[in-house]
Design an enzyme around this catalytic site. Structure first.
Site, mmCIF file in Angstrom:
data_model
loop_
_atom_site.group_PDB
_atom_site.id
_atom_site.type_symbol
_atom_site.label_atom_id
_atom_site.label_comp_id
_atom_site.label_asym_id
_atom_site.label_seq_id
_atom_site.Cartn_x
_atom_site.Cartn_y
_atom_site.Cartn_z
ATOM 1 N N ASP A 73 0.873 -1.182 0.000
ATOM 2 C CA ASP A 73 0.000 0.000 0.000
ATOM 3 C C ASP A 73 0.902 1.220 0.000
ATOM 4 O OD1 ASP A 73 -2.739 -0.413 -0.082
ATOM 5 O OD2 ASP A 73 -2.869 -0.936 2.020
ATOM 6 N N ARG A 81 4.514 3.006 3.778
ATOM 7 C CA ARG A 81 4.980 1.976 4.711
ATOM 8 C C ARG A 81 6.485 1.983 4.985
ATOM 9 N NH1 ARG A 81 -0.210 1.527 6.211
ATOM 10 N NH2 ARG A 81 -1.542 0.666 4.571
ATOM 11 N N ARG A 137 -7.243 10.743 0.585
ATOM 12 C CA ARG A 137 -6.581 9.655 -0.159
ATOM 13 C C ARG A 137 -7.101 9.633 -1.599
ATOM 14 N NH1 ARG A 137 -7.873 4.324 2.984
ATOM 15 N NH2 ARG A 137 -6.651 3.420 1.277
ATOM 16 N N LYS A 167 -8.850 1.060 -6.688
ATOM 17 C CA LYS A 167 -9.598 0.637 -5.496
ATOM 18 C C LYS A 167 -10.469 1.800 -5.013
ATOM 19 C CE LYS A 167 -5.880 1.759 -2.245
ATOM 20 N NZ LYS A 167 -4.839 1.240 -1.353
ATOM 21 N N HIS A 168 -11.603 1.543 -4.312
ATOM 22 C CA HIS A 168 -12.150 0.280 -3.823
ATOM 23 C C HIS A 168 -13.502 0.113 -4.489
ATOM 24 C CE1 HIS A 168 -9.569 2.094 -0.692
ATOM 25 N NE2 HIS A 168 -9.213 0.856 -0.370
ATOM 26 N N HIS A 180 -12.229 -1.096 8.089
ATOM 27 C CA HIS A 180 -11.269 -1.804 8.941
ATOM 28 C C HIS A 180 -11.920 -2.184 10.276
ATOM 29 C CE1 HIS A 180 -8.522 0.310 6.180
ATOM 30 N NE2 HIS A 180 -7.696 -0.680 6.421
ATOM 31 N N ASP A 252 -10.181 -6.625 -0.969
ATOM 32 C CA ASP A 252 -9.470 -5.864 0.052
ATOM 33 C C ASP A 252 -9.101 -6.872 1.154
ATOM 34 O OD1 ASP A 252 -8.336 -3.776 1.461
ATOM 35 O OD2 ASP A 252 -10.120 -2.508 1.433
#
Length: 356
Positions: A73, A81, A137, A167-168, A180, A252
């Site tokens: 990601d 990350r 985002r 996505k998504h 999440h 996902d």
């Protein structure tokens, strides 16, 4: 037929645990997804890169695969990350005027980490300012501008040798909750979906984006009581038949709380593949995750084939799409980048911020 061809996993940390080794060698997943936990932070670039290089080599050794989807990601903003000196680009919304340029820079850095798949661009729309998970985002607040900017970003990744993923699907921008943590519900009609949420995806499909990621969202007006990830009317109906997408559909993360419990129930794997999803993403990155769930899903895959709830032709079609993409996916080694490259990229990141 074995489930590893449909599986992308996360690993525990900066080195493989015995349980990681067991999963990798037993299931031989076709890909891996990296997170911040897989990089040593607070160390020199040369030091953490060597540790990460060893981790990447070990993953290939235990899966016994030369070709893999090595994914991450990596969008900008809070979704970055690796540690410094990997460039901290701002959110997509901030970088939208330089989307292609930013994507090219990101691709250079990702390739140096041996990564060949980026779970980007976000094709959602910044339509709900109270959205707790998408927001900036996304590239823009209007579907047309979001579509064109996501398209530019995709072009930047593609011309630089990184496999992109929209996505998504069919759109996460208007939710008021985080998948999440729970299963969001969007009471949009099909017409409303077509007039707004689907526009960026339609644009990217026209440009032959190779991967599309599902949303763990309930659309009662369209998908009934099934989340988009295993809704036949959304994936096979809208994505494949109406929009004509012929590439690979990836879920996902199935460890997300919106759907995690559903994937502890027999039959969900068959529902997901029958609906048109090809790849299962299980990152092991949340408290709800466990390798037990991966084992359960792999066993459920076999049982579903044996009891006839999953037809071999469905699996063969999914395998064909995955194998085609894998053949087209470059394989990179982990290498250090010159300091000058990071300096240029940092200047680009600053320029994006001042243009906002």
């Amino acid at each position: 037929m074995f489930f590893g061809n449909h599986l992308i996993v996360g690993v525990s940390g900066t080195a493989l645990t015995d349980e990681d080794k067991r999963i990798l060698s037993k299931l031989k997943p076709v890909g891996v997804c990296f997170f911040a936990k897989n990089f040593r932070d607070g160390e020199s670039y040369e030091s953490w890169l060597q540790t990460f290089k060893k981790l990447s080599q070990d993953i290939r050794e235990y899966t016994e695969r030369e070709s893999m989807f090595i994914s991450i990601d990596h969008e900008g903003g809070r979704v970055i990350r690796p540690p410094l000196p990997i460039t901290r680009f701002p959110y997509s919304y901030v970088c939208r005027k330089r989307a292609r340029e930013v994507a090219i820079a990101m691709a250079v850095e990702l390739k140096s980490l041996g990564i060949n798949v980026s779970w980007s661009p976000v094709a959602d729309i910044f339509s709900n300012p109270k959205n707790p998970i998408i927001g900036p985002r996304a590239f823009d607040i209007t579907p047309e501008t979001a579509a064109q900017t996501a398209r530019e970003y995709f072009f930047g990744l593609r011309e630089s040798g990184i496999i992109a993923c929209a996505k998504h699907f069919p759109g996460h921008g208007d939710t008021s909750s985080d998948s999440h943590l729970e299963l969001p519900v969007l009471n949009l009609t099909k017409s409303e979906l077509q007039q707004r949420e689907l526009i960026p995806f339609k644009t990217l499909i026209a440009e032959q984006i190779p991967l599309i990621m599902t949303a763990h969202i309930l659309f009662p007006e369209i998908g009934g009581d099934k989340p988009a990830t295993f809704s036949q009317s959304i994936l096979n109906g809208i994505l494949r038949e109406e929009l004509g997408f012929q590439g690979v559909v990836v879920s996902d993360d199935l460890d997300m709380k919106a759907v995690a419990d559903m994937y502890s129930q027999s039959g969900t794997v068959a529902h997901t593949l029958n609906a048109g999803c090809d790849l299962f993403l299980m990152c092991g990155n949340l408290p709800s995750s466990s390798t037990e769930r991966i084992d359960f899903i792999a066993e459920d895959f076999v049982k579903s084939l044996e009891n006839g709830s999953l037809d071999e032709s469905v699996v063969e079609a999914a395998n064909g799409r995955i194998e085609k993409l894998l053949r087209e996916t470059p394989q990179y080694s982990v290498e250090m980048l010159d300091e000058k490259i990071f300096l240029e990229h940092s200047q680009l990141a600053i320029a994006c911020s001042f243009e906002e």
